[in-house]
Design an enzyme around this catalytic site. Structure first.
Site, PDB file in Angstrom:
ATOM      1  N   GLU A   1       0.846  -1.188   0.000  1.00  0.00           N
ATOM      2  CA  GLU A   1       0.000   0.000   0.000  1.00  0.00           C
ATOM      3  C   GLU A   1       0.888   1.247   0.000  1.00  0.00           C
ATOM      4  OE1 GLU A   1      -3.714   1.800   2.653  1.00  0.00           O
ATOM      5  OE2 GLU A   1      -2.171   0.596   3.656  1.00  0.00           O
TER       6      GLU A   1
ATOM      7  N   LYS B   1      -9.783   1.513  -2.497  1.00  0.00           N
ATOM      8  CA  LYS B   1      -9.952   1.003  -1.129  1.00  0.00           C
ATOM      9  C   LYS B   1     -11.331   1.358  -0.590  1.00  0.00           C
ATOM     10  CE  LYS B   1      -7.559   1.079   3.351  1.00  0.00           C
ATOM     11  NZ  LYS B   1      -6.421   1.687   4.090  1.00  0.00           N
TER      12      LYS B   1
ATOM     13  N   CYS C   1      -5.126  -3.266   2.753  1.00  0.00           N
ATOM     14  CA  CYS C   1      -4.870  -3.033   4.175  1.00  0.00           C
ATOM     15  C   CYS C   1      -6.092  -3.234   5.087  1.00  0.00           C
ATOM     16  CB  CYS C   1      -4.263  -1.646   4.356  1.00  0.00           C
ATOM     17  SG  CYS C   1      -3.354  -1.440   5.923  1.00  0.00           S
TER      18      CYS C   1
END
Length: 277
Positions: free
Chosen positions: A40, A115, A156
């Site tokens: 990330e 995300k 993440c």
């Protein structure tokens, strides 16, 4: 399929991170990897948002993305670029997007994932993070083809939401990517167990390239980039430090595990009844 994981210590200067990515891609290709996975925020890790704003660009103008695409083409390999911070002309509030890319050996972008779950947490009296104050969340799960497999993309904090991975495996994913910049406290407590849980639930490989160490912006990240097989066994744990790790994925393992424990095939969709208190 031989894959490479890049464990990085990205800083606040995108051109320096781009140079490091070029080197990692070239080294991974020289070692015979088919796909390289990066963490990330590979291109910029800076929690000073005023300073970061001077470096964040649109997708078409992002120098790190251009460098990675060029190097992927030069090396003739796939790159799963964990994520970049980019601007979005579609967001009226001017928020950025945390976007993951899949790039093929011709240097073309074949998939994008924004995300979905944003990291808004209070880790203690001295550490609070509000990703949603600067970033707009995505809305769509993404599965894309790589050699020998279908890749489900995440980033993440998504790791804590198993419904996303259920959707990805329902759509055919047999590899799940989890590029990350996990904090040290949450990494020590939850990183390995969550990765193994997602692999076991999905009967899929989990590939998680992470950031590591003390960064220029003052934060510390956990490292321990990992590959977990569909049975939940750890195939690779890169521990601390920067560099490349390699792992061979036997994709037949996915069907072997799903045949032994057909949890994916046996999933039920249900709704709870609403009752008066």
């Amino acid at each position: 399929m031989k894959i490479a994981l890049a464990q990085m210590n990205s800083g606040i200067v995108p051109v320096e991170n781009a140079d490091r990515l070029r080197s990692l891609i070239a080294d991974a290709a020289a070692a015979g990897a088919t796909v390289i996975f990066t963490p990330e925020m590979s291109g910029l890790l800076d929690r000073d948002r005023s300073r970061a704003a001077a470096s964040i660009r649109s997708e078409s103008d992002d120098a790190v993305l251009a460098a990675v695409r060029s190097e992927a083409k030069k090396a003739g390999m796939w790159v799963q670029l964990g994520s970049l911070a980019i601007t979005s002309p579609d967001d009226p509030g001017g928020k950025w997007i945390n976007r993951s890319y899949l790039i093929n050996p011709a240097g073309d972008i074949t998939a994008r994932y924004d995300k979905i779950h944003l990291f808004d947490v209070d880790l203690g009296p001295e550490e609070s993070q509000r990703e949603s104050s600067a970033y707009a969340g995505g809305h769509n799960a993404v599965v894309a083809a790589v050699p020998e497999a279908m890749l489900g993309m995440s980033i993440c904090y998504d790791l804590r939401f198993p419904g996303l991975y259920e959707a990805l495996t329902n759509a055919g994913a047999d590899i799940l990517s989890v590029p990350a910049a996990f904090t040290v406290p949450t990494g020590r407590a939850h990183w390995q167990i969550l990765l193994r849980a997602r692999a076991i639930e999905a009967g899929a490989f989990v590939v998680a390239a992470g950031q590591y160490g003390q960064h220029e912006d003052g934060r510390s990240t956990y490292g321990h980039s990992m590959v977990i097989d569909p049975w939940g066994d750890i195939l690779l744990d890169m521990g601390e430090g920067e560099g490349l790790g390699f792992c061979d994925l036997d994709m037949k393992k996915v069907q072997e595990v799903r045949s032994r424990i057909p949890a994916v095939a046996n999933r039920k969709r249900f709704e709870l009844p609403v009752t008066d208190a």
